[in-house]
Design a protein around this motif. Structure first.
Motif, PDB file in Angstrom:
ATOM      1  N   TYR A 136     -14.523   7.961   7.630  1.00 41.70           N
ATOM      2  CA  TYR A 136     -14.639   8.650   6.428  1.00 41.70           C
ATOM      3  C   TYR A 136     -15.729   7.864   5.567  1.00 41.70           C
ATOM      4  O   TYR A 136     -16.357   7.150   5.764  1.00 41.70           O
ATOM      5  CB  TYR A 136     -13.338   7.662   5.725  1.00 41.70           C
ATOM      6  CG  TYR A 136     -11.989   7.888   6.285  1.00 41.70           C
ATOM      7  CD1 TYR A 136     -11.752   8.753   7.011  1.00 41.70           C
ATOM      8  CD2 TYR A 136     -10.954   6.986   6.039  1.00 41.70           C
ATOM      9  CE1 TYR A 136     -10.386   8.973   7.682  1.00 41.70           C
ATOM     10  CE2 TYR A 136      -9.417   7.216   6.686  1.00 41.70           C
ATOM     11  CZ  TYR A 136      -9.289   8.406   7.400  1.00 41.70           C
ATOM     12  OH  TYR A 136      -8.042   8.578   7.883  1.00 41.70           O
TER      13      TYR A 136
ATOM     14  N   ASP B  51       0.709  -1.136   0.181  1.00 40.27           N
ATOM     15  CA  ASP B  51       0.010   0.078  -0.075  1.00 40.27           C
ATOM     16  C   ASP B  51       1.108   1.258   0.024  1.00 40.27           C
ATOM     17  O   ASP B  51       0.457   2.267  -0.222  1.00 40.27           O
ATOM     18  CB  ASP B  51      -0.990  -0.055   1.170  1.00 40.27           C
ATOM     19  CG  ASP B  51      -2.072  -0.835   0.931  1.00 40.27           C
ATOM     20  OD1 ASP B  51      -2.144  -1.517   0.001  1.00 40.27           O
ATOM     21  OD2 ASP B  51      -2.818  -1.012   1.793  1.00 40.27           O
TER      22      ASP B  51
ATOM     23  N   GLN C 169      -4.120  -2.288   3.933  1.00 42.60           N
ATOM     24  CA  GLN C 169      -4.710  -1.269   4.858  1.00 42.60           C
ATOM     25  C   GLN C 169      -5.691  -0.092   4.138  1.00 42.60           C
ATOM     26  O   GLN C 169      -6.206   0.374   4.972  1.00 42.60           O
ATOM     27  CB  GLN C 169      -3.333  -0.602   5.418  1.00 42.60           C
ATOM     28  CG  GLN C 169      -2.447  -1.693   5.810  1.00 42.60           C
ATOM     29  CD  GLN C 169      -1.366  -0.995   6.510  1.00 42.60           C
ATOM     30  OE1 GLN C 169      -1.173   0.529   6.707  1.00 42.60           O
ATOM     31  NE2 GLN C 169      -0.449  -1.728   7.016  1.00 42.60           N
ATOM     32  N   GLN C 170      -5.581  -0.075   2.903  1.00 42.96           N
ATOM     33  CA  GLN C 170      -6.500   0.958   2.419  1.00 42.96           C
ATOM     34  C   GLN C 170      -7.280   0.047   1.222  1.00 42.96           C
ATOM     35  O   GLN C 170      -6.880  -0.538   0.496  1.00 42.96           O
ATOM     36  CB  GLN C 170      -5.653   1.924   1.650  1.00 42.96           C
ATOM     37  CG  GLN C 170      -4.917   2.986   2.655  1.00 42.96           C
ATOM     38  CD  GLN C 170      -4.061   3.723   2.098  1.00 42.96           C
ATOM     39  OE1 GLN C 170      -2.709   3.352   1.483  1.00 42.96           O
ATOM     40  NE2 GLN C 170      -4.475   5.167   1.699  1.00 42.96           N
TER      41      GLN C 170
ATOM     42  N   SER D 296      -9.783   8.571   2.451  1.00 39.82           N
ATOM     43  CA  SER D 296      -8.936   9.322   3.460  1.00 39.82           C
ATOM     44  C   SER D 296      -8.848  10.620   3.093  1.00 39.82           C
ATOM     45  O   SER D 296      -8.870  11.197   2.101  1.00 39.82           O
ATOM     46  CB  SER D 296      -7.661   8.362   3.506  1.00 39.82           C
ATOM     47  OG  SER D 296      -6.860   8.684   2.566  1.00 39.82           O
TER      48      SER D 296
ATOM     49  N   ASP E 159      -9.525   4.468  -2.250  1.00 39.59           N
ATOM     50  CA  ASP E 159      -8.638   5.273  -1.647  1.00 39.59           C
ATOM     51  C   ASP E 159      -7.229   5.433  -2.074  1.00 39.59           C
ATOM     52  O   ASP E 159      -6.572   6.301  -2.503  1.00 39.59           O
ATOM     53  CB  ASP E 159      -8.496   4.822   0.043  1.00 39.59           C
ATOM     54  CG  ASP E 159      -8.001   6.115   0.653  1.00 39.59           C
ATOM     55  OD1 ASP E 159      -8.509   7.218   0.334  1.00 39.59           O
ATOM     56  OD2 ASP E 159      -7.170   5.932   1.655  1.00 39.59           O
ATOM     57  N   MET E 160      -6.750   4.195  -2.458  1.00 40.70           N
ATOM     58  CA  MET E 160      -5.500   3.909  -3.261  1.00 40.70           C
ATOM     59  C   MET E 160      -5.452   4.864  -4.459  1.00 40.70           C
ATOM     60  O   MET E 160      -4.353   5.639  -4.732  1.00 40.70           O
ATOM     61  CB  MET E 160      -5.020   2.470  -3.606  1.00 40.70           C
ATOM     62  CG  MET E 160      -4.919   1.745  -2.391  1.00 40.70           C
ATOM     63  SD  MET E 160      -3.005   1.726  -1.761  1.00 40.70           S
ATOM     64  CE  MET E 160      -2.118   0.893  -3.225  1.00 40.70           C
TER      65      MET E 160
END
Lengths: 103, 571
Positions: free
Chosen positions: B501, B73, B235-236, B506, B240-241
């Motif tokens: 969120y 990530d 984690q994301q 994020s 969002d990435m």
């Protein structure tokens, strides 16, 4: 000679500008599409599918995200700079000093 | 004085000496040199200077550590902070160089109007300021760990050196010192990276060889309570990435201290080629960083796994004095590692120390450790100096002379530029020693702010003649307002409470949405109001052609002669 491209064609004045600009935009769109595909495509959207392929220890999607995309960006900028040099010359808009040498 | 301290002192004193010598050699006495180095910096040198300007203490000190703990990530930072150069090279740099003046707000002012210019100048100052504070702090960390001087002394020394060469040489001094700083930082980054790659895999090119340890790293990481290193979206979420990467790219292309570097080249062509050289120099570090992250993490985990607390390697006690490494109370052997204190792992390690500690973790000799410290300093100084120049030029050029003294001569402009620079350094010292609490939160979001404000206004200004002042102003206000609102909504800054969120986006990624909002609003408002005046359309038209010959019957853009370079030499 200013725009050698038009020798024998005698286009309407000012048209070369639109053509130069259109060629610039087309080059830009092509290169930015590749930019999108290698980073957002291979590095994010299809990373899981590509990760099933492994090359010298790297899952392919992971490699694109952490190495490949950066190399691709570099090549894209180089292609852009070189093609634009050529386009500038073709349309006589490159920056030259009084002796016709590149600045 | 320990051996490490001795070597660190030697390398830092040597490198600082070089910077000051260069500054003295390139001192300036006119405004144009002070702000844009007289548009006379050779392409490759400009590329190296951009790279040093761009790669901050965060890139040098923190990024590999961040990657080590984020794993796959962490790619958002690698792609986000390099992909922006493609946008810069194709959408912004050559056109702004053709236009040819001093600051980003100045362009916005001439293209739209004075109000937009003032808003832009204020935004440039805020963004650059939050950034500078981080650099000062990064420099302070290096000093306090390696030389035992303490944060205050460290910040003062760093600021003193910047003060000398920035006030003396302006953009010219800064550019040439940045070339030297790039050399120092890249050598300092590569030597330990190559050494560690050779040590771990027997093959010295880290970019290639870190592939061979990924399986091992996945295995040992899961044993120590971390997720698999190459696992995507651990984690994301994907959305969002995607948005964070986009926000970082657009933000990079919209940051004023990066854009002004392209003003210093001799020609439009030079600015395109500078973008290539800049990214090449940046890529050398950015492709090495994930390897450094992976190797250091493997070394670290192997060094502490299952080890009794009193038998841990020496570097842990060296670094625990900085408070950046801590062992859980009551732990006897290390069975879990984390970078997040909230996890409560046996060993907690701050991201920021991984690069600085990597030579120690790998057991490399003291001179290399000293070199890394000098590299970290070079990264912090070079970025801080570039940012201070933006602050100084925005204050003096975009506010003082625009609003207060409209008819100052060159001598006065230069003097005020220097005074503004001096004041900026003093403010940076104060803020570097006592960082305001919100700065650490905000600095990560400078990109989102740049993405949702400058980038759309500049790109529309170049590519769409119909875009007018009302459209651009509305776009900036709504785009930036939207972005900041979401940031405040999701973060507990300024005493507000953090909310969840929305859609997993994020606050770092929201800048990409903000930029889209800016574009849409600017286009709609421009369409609904009257087109910009004729001379603005001509200005935009003229930015699009590097040199226009007399035969084509075109006038050069107003102001473009100020660059003092011959135009249309073919005629």
């Amino acid at each position: 000679m200013t725009h050698s491209k038009y020798d024998g064609h005698s286009p309407p004045e000012g048209d070369w500008r639109r053509e130069y600009w259109r060629k610039n935009l087309r080059l830009m769109v092509i290169l930015l599409s590749i930019w999108f595909i290698v980073s957002f495509g291979c590095g994010i959207l299809f990373v899981e599918q590509l990760n099933k392929i492994e090359i010298v220890g790297f899952p392919l999607g992971f490699w694109f995200a952490q190495q490949g995309s950066i190399y691709a960006f570099l090549v894209l900028i180089l292609i852009y700079a070189l093609r634009m040099d050529r386009l500038d010359d073709e349309y006589g808009v490159s920056e030259r000093n009084g002796d016709g040498e590149r600045l | 004085m320990s051996e490490i301290q001795l070597w660190t002192t030697i390398f830092i004193v040597l490198s600082f000496g070089v910077y000051i010598y260069i500054a003295w050699r390139s001192r300036v006495n006119e405004t144009e040199s002070f702000y844009v180095a007289k548009h006379g910096v050779p392409t490759v040198a400009n590329g190296a200077a951009i790279a040093a300007d761009w790669m901050s203490a965060a890139s040098f000190i923190s990024m590999a550590g961040l990657l080590a703990f984020l794993g796959s990530d962490g790619s958002v930072y690698l792609m986000g902070w390099t992909g922006g150069y493609v946008l810069l090279a194709m959408l912004i740099a050559p056109y702004l160089r053709k236009w040819g003046k001093y600051t980003v707000p100045e362009f916005v002012g001439e293209r739209y109007n004075e109000t937009v210019r003032t808003v832009a100048a204020a935004a440039a100052i805020i963004i650059s300021f939050t950034y500078v504070v981080g650099q000062m702090n990064g420099g302070g960390i290096v000093f306090s760990r390696f030389l035992g001087i303490g944060l205050t002394g460290g910040v003062l020394i760093a600021a003193g050196v910047i003060f000398i060469y920035a006030v003396l040489g302006g953009m010219k001094g800064i550019t040439w010192t940045q070339v030297a700083q790039y050399t120092v930082l890249i050598v300092a980054y590569l030597i330990p990276a190559v050494a560690v790659a050779q040590q771990v895999t027997g093959f010295p090119i880290p970019q290639v060889s870190f592939g061979t340890i990924l399986d091992e790293l996945n295995a040992i990481g899961t044993e120590m309570g971390l997720q698999e290193y190459t696992q995507a979206f651990a984690q994301q979420p994907m959305i969002d990435m995607f948005l964070v990467t986009l926000a970082l790219m657009i933000g990079t292309a919209g940051l004023p201290h990066v854009i002004i570097r392209f003003y210093t080249t001799r020609t439009v062509r030079g600015s395109r080629h500078s973008a290539f050289w800049a990214l090449l120099f940046i890529a050398i570090l950015y492709t090495t960083a994930p390897a450094v992250g992976a190797f250091t993490k493997l070394n670290l985990l192997e060094g502490v796994k299952g080890t009794a607390v009193d038998a841990l390697p020496q570097w842990i006690s060296n670094w625990s004095t900085t408070g950046l490494v801590s062992i859980k109370e009551g732990a006897e052997t290390i069975n879990s590692v984390s970078n997040d204190p909230a996890v409560g792992a046996d060993l907690t390690i701050n991201n920021d120390i991984l690069v600085l500690a990597s030579p120690e973790i790998a057991g490399l000799p003291a001179p290399i450790i000293g070199l890394v410290a000098a590299g970290g300093m070079a990264a912090a100084l070079s970025t801080a100096a570039g940012l201070l120049l933006v602050i100084s030029s925005s204050v003096s050029h975009d506010f003082y002379f625009r609003r207060i003294r409209k008819h100052a001569d060159d001598h006065e402009r230069l003097l005020v530029g220097r005074i503004a620079m001096g004041l900026a350094v003093v403010v940076a010292i104060v803020a570097g020693i006592n960082p305001p609490a919100f700065v650490a939160e905000v600095v990560a979001f400078a990109f989102g702010m740049a993405a949702s404000s400058f980038f759309p206004a500049i790109v529309l200004g170049i590519f769409w003649k119909r875009c007018n002042a009302k459209g651009a102003a509305a776009g900036i206000v709504v785009g930036l307002g939207f972005t900041i609102t979401y940031m405040i909504w999701t973060l507990d800054v300024f005493g507000t409470t953090a909310n969840d969120y929305i859609l997993g986006i994020s606050p770092q990624g929201i800048g990409a949405v903000g930029a889209a909002v800016n574009f849409i609003v600017a286009i709609i408002v421009s369409k609904l109001t009257s087109p910009p005046p004729k001379h603005i359309e001509e200005m935009v038209e003229n930015m699009r052609y590097p040199a226009v010959t007399a035969q084509s019957g075109a006038r050069t853009a107003p102001g473009s002669e100020s660059a003092g370079r011959p135009e249309g030499g073919e005629s």
